[in-house]
Enzyme design. Structure first.
Site, PDB file in Angstrom:
ATOM      1  N   ARG A  18       0.880  -1.210   0.299  1.00 51.56           N
ATOM      2  CA  ARG A  18       0.124   0.036  -0.112  1.00 51.56           C
ATOM      3  C   ARG A  18       0.912   1.292   0.046  1.00 51.56           C
ATOM      4  NH1 ARG A  18      -3.828  -0.536   4.897  1.00 51.56           N
ATOM      5  NH2 ARG A  18      -4.860   1.508   3.799  1.00 51.56           N
ATOM      6  N   GLY A 144      -6.867  -4.688  15.891  1.00 47.92           N
ATOM      7  CA  GLY A 144      -7.248  -5.657  16.884  1.00 47.92           C
ATOM      8  C   GLY A 144      -7.843  -4.907  18.156  1.00 47.92           C
ATOM      9  N   GLU A 158      -9.506  -9.493  16.166  1.00 56.19           N
ATOM     10  CA  GLU A 158      -8.855  -8.761  14.879  1.00 56.19           C
ATOM     11  C   GLU A 158     -10.341  -7.929  14.328  1.00 56.19           C
ATOM     12  OE1 GLU A 158      -5.811  -8.378  15.549  1.00 56.19           O
ATOM     13  OE2 GLU A 158      -5.683  -8.301  13.241  1.00 56.19           O
ATOM     14  N   ASN A 173      -5.055  -2.952  19.950  1.00 60.69           N
ATOM     15  CA  ASN A 173      -3.757  -3.710  19.938  1.00 60.69           C
ATOM     16  C   ASN A 173      -2.748  -2.817  19.340  1.00 60.69           C
ATOM     17  OD1 ASN A 173      -1.740  -5.363  20.143  1.00 60.69           O
ATOM     18  ND2 ASN A 173      -2.436  -6.666  18.336  1.00 60.69           N
TER      19      ASN A 173
HETATM   20  C1  UD1 Z   1      -1.711  -6.019  13.552  1.00 61.44           C
HETATM   21  C2  UD1 Z   1      -2.263  -6.636  14.427  1.00 61.44           C
HETATM   22  C3  UD1 Z   1      -3.478  -6.018  14.947  1.00 61.44           C
HETATM   23  C4  UD1 Z   1      -3.061  -4.430  15.447  1.00 61.44           C
HETATM   24  C5  UD1 Z   1      -2.191  -3.839  14.505  1.00 61.44           C
HETATM   25  C6  UD1 Z   1      -1.563  -2.530  14.969  1.00 61.44           C
HETATM   26  C7  UD1 Z   1      -2.063  -9.011  14.180  1.00 61.44           C
HETATM   27  C8  UD1 Z   1      -2.608 -10.363  13.542  1.00 61.44           C
HETATM   28  N1  UD1 Z   1      -2.658  -7.959  14.075  1.00 61.44           N
HETATM   29  O1  UD1 Z   1      -2.666  -5.708  12.143  1.00 61.44           O
HETATM   30  O2  UD1 Z   1      -4.187  -6.671  16.156  1.00 61.44           O
HETATM   31  O3  UD1 Z   1      -4.066  -3.648  16.000  1.00 61.44           O
HETATM   32  O4  UD1 Z   1      -1.285  -4.798  13.990  1.00 61.44           O
HETATM   33  O5  UD1 Z   1      -0.893  -1.980  13.994  1.00 61.44           O
HETATM   34  O6  UD1 Z   1      -1.227  -9.291  14.851  1.00 61.44           O
HETATM   35  N2  UD1 Z   1       4.321  -9.367   9.151  1.00 61.44           N
HETATM   36  C9  UD1 Z   1       5.312 -10.199   8.819  1.00 61.44           C
HETATM   37  N3  UD1 Z   1       4.883 -11.209   8.215  1.00 61.44           N
HETATM   38  C10 UD1 Z   1       3.487 -11.714   7.906  1.00 61.44           C
HETATM   39  C11 UD1 Z   1       2.667 -10.736   8.307  1.00 61.44           C
HETATM   40  C12 UD1 Z   1       3.100  -9.489   8.913  1.00 61.44           C
HETATM   41  O7  UD1 Z   1       6.442  -9.866   8.902  1.00 61.44           O
HETATM   42  O8  UD1 Z   1       3.241 -12.823   7.732  1.00 61.44           O
HETATM   43  C13 UD1 Z   1       4.757  -8.109   9.858  1.00 61.44           C
HETATM   44  C14 UD1 Z   1       4.154  -6.793   8.824  1.00 61.44           C
HETATM   45  O9  UD1 Z   1       5.525  -6.415   8.120  1.00 61.44           O
HETATM   46  C15 UD1 Z   1       4.291  -5.686   9.901  1.00 61.44           C
HETATM   47  C16 UD1 Z   1       3.644  -6.519  10.916  1.00 61.44           C
HETATM   48  O10 UD1 Z   1       4.171  -7.728  10.684  1.00 61.44           O
HETATM   49  O11 UD1 Z   1       5.317  -5.003  10.467  1.00 61.44           O
HETATM   50  C17 UD1 Z   1       2.052  -6.404  11.279  1.00 61.44           C
HETATM   51  O12 UD1 Z   1       1.464  -6.768  10.035  1.00 61.44           O
HETATM   52  P1  UD1 Z   1       0.228  -6.048   9.441  1.00 61.44           P
HETATM   53  O13 UD1 Z   1      -0.164  -6.945   8.115  1.00 61.44           O
HETATM   54  O14 UD1 Z   1       0.373  -4.713   9.270  1.00 61.44           O
HETATM   55  O15 UD1 Z   1      -0.908  -6.201  10.608  1.00 61.44           O
HETATM   56  P2  UD1 Z   1      -2.317  -5.447  10.763  1.00 61.44           P
HETATM   57  O16 UD1 Z   1      -3.197  -5.919   9.856  1.00 61.44           O
HETATM   58  O17 UD1 Z   1      -1.903  -3.797  10.804  1.00 61.44           O
END
Ligand code: UD1
Ligand code: MG
Length: 451
Positions: A18, A144, A158, A173
């Protein structure tokens, strides 16, 4: 400093689609430094603190940034993007060493402070198995939600899986969690992927902890500390928060700013005492400004050291490798690059001084250019102390101008000038007595005055 050992796992494997950019999301800058660098600086460091960063399979640039900032960090690759819990387990090898505290942090949350990490870890030393950072969101959409039962944290839901009633909850969260290190792996391995996205959600750790009869707690913080960056608009919002903090810190340190909201700083900018920054100044990375210096309006500085009592601008551009001695003066429409100007040097108007050294108290006249580039390589211009370079001189590098030397205006200097010599390079001037009068007569002979 916390006496317990810690492992911080930074999740940075996200694609960041994005952001609509070729650059990996966590490498985007705010206040002149990558998002990742802000997070890594806030993470626990020192004895007993280790660091692991989880990156995507084709993220060499991210790996390079980690190595540059924290050579001690281990890098783990998450080959498939199966969710935040899956990402944490990419660092399984480090987690299995059982640090006292395991911190999980997102690489796209740059405004977090070291003090908040300390607050988050505190409940672990009192027996909690999990500590979750929460905040009250102005608009909770997408986050979340923290579900409390009898005042205790019971689960995180979530947004996509939340009921209408759960979506009313504004306690969200932040994404940062601290696990008791001896229990972390057991908890993380229980996380499944039975949810609307089919992802392994880190947030499910909370319900698992409760089901295990262990304690999960919430530590609240301000929304501005946990802004996650997924879009360029959020990047700009985080930049605004960071700039406000940096300006406040500069004001608190005694910097005078007439209109601080128009001044842009970098996270590593340092100021001495009694510095003044006029409106509309941009200070990029690597700038130090010593006591009593003044940066006038509309100046742009990057990787530059400004000496005591020096004056810069208005409308000056100081590029990387500029160093100004005490009391040096750089005036309007002057550009410098890789230039060391010693104490008392004056370059007051319309000049380019690049790949140069200028000795103390030398005066460089308006329009002087160091011709440092021949189309293939860069060359140096060395100017001694107490010299005088007349206006509109071209100094064709490599060239040396001695101490106390004098360059006549308009000269193109291609040969070294010895100490205390005078060099003039220009065509002889011709004078034709009455020539102007004759020229006017010639031009007006057949023409009647207009009107
Ligand atoms: C996540 C949280 C949500 C919280 C929010 C805060 C989870 C499931 N959800 O949602 O509760 O309110 O952040 O900003 O944790 N990433 C990886 N590998 C993956 C997936 C993600 O490295 O397979 C990393 C991303 O680069 C990022 C972070 O984890 O830095 C969070 O992932 P993102 O997809 O942005 O989660 P949100 O939907 O924002
Ligand atoms: Mg996110």
């Amino acid at each position: 400093m916390n006496a317990r050992s810690s492992l911080t796992v930074v999740l940075a494997a996200g694609e960041g689609t994005r952001m609509r950019s070729q650059l990996a999301k966590v490498l985007h800058p705010i206040a002149g430094q990558s998002l990742l660098s802000h997070v890594l600086q806030a993470a626990p460091k020192g004895a007993g603190a280790s660091l692991a960063v989880v990156i995507g399979p084709d993220h060499q640039a991210v790996a390079d940034e980690v190595k540059r900032l924290r050579p001690d960090a281990s890098i783990f690759i998450q080959r498939e993007r199966l969710g935040t819990a899956h990402a944490v387990l990419a660092a399984r090898e480090a987690i299995a060493r059982r640090p006292d505290d395991l911190l999980v942090v997102f690489g796209d949350t740059p405004l977090i402070s070291a003090a908040t990490f300390d607050r988050l870890r505190a409940p672990l030393s009192e027996g909690a198995a999990l500590s979750v950072l929460g905040f009250r969101a102005t608009d909770p959409t997408g986050y979340g939600r923290l579900l409390l039962e009898g005042g205790r944290l019971a689960a995180i839901r979530e947004h996509a899986d939340a009921s209408a009633a759960e979506r009313e909850i504004d306690l969200c969260n932040a994404g940062v969690m601290a696990f008791a290190g001896d229990k972390a792996l057991g908890i993380l391995e229980k996380i499944g992927n039975a949810n609307s996205k089919g992802e392994y959600y880190l947030v499910d750790a909370v319900a698992i902890v409760r089901d295990m009869g262990l304690e999960a707690v919430v530590i609240e913080t301000d929304e501005d500390e946990v802004r996650g960056i997924n879009t360029k608009a959020q990047l700009a919002e985080a930049e605004a928060v960071m700039q406000a903090r940096l300006r406040q810190a500069a004001l608190d340190a005694g910097v005078t700013m007439i209109a601080p909201e128009t001044v842009f700083l970098s996270a590593d900018t340092t100021f001495g005492k009694d510095v003044t920054i006029e409106p509309f100044v941009v200070i990029g990375p690597g700038v130090t400004v010593a006591d009593g210096a003044v940066i006038h309006s509309f100046s742009h500085l990057v990787q530059a050291a400004i000496g005591k009592g020096a004056s810069v601008g208005p409308y000056a551009r100081l590029r990387p490798g500029t160093s100004l001695g005490d009391g040096a003066r750089i005036g309007n429409f002057v550009e410098t690059k890789a230039a060391r100007l010693e104490a008392g040097v004056k370059v007051n108007h319309l000049s380019y001084i690049g790949d140069a050294e200028v000795g103390a108290n030398t005066n460089i006249g308006a329009g002087t250019i160091t011709c440092n580039y021949d189309g293939f390589s860069k060359h140096k211009t060395m100017i001694g102390k107490g010299a005088f370079v007349g206006t509109n001189s071209s100094l064709v590098a490599p060239v040396k101008i001695g101490n106390g030397a004098y360059i006549g205006s308009g000269s193109v200097i291609t040969k070294d000038v010895p100490d205390d010599a005078m060099a003039v390079e220009r065509s002889p001037q011709s004078i034709r007595e009455g020539g102007a009068t004759r020229y006017r007569e010639l031009k007006t002979k057949d023409k009647k005055p207009k009107g």
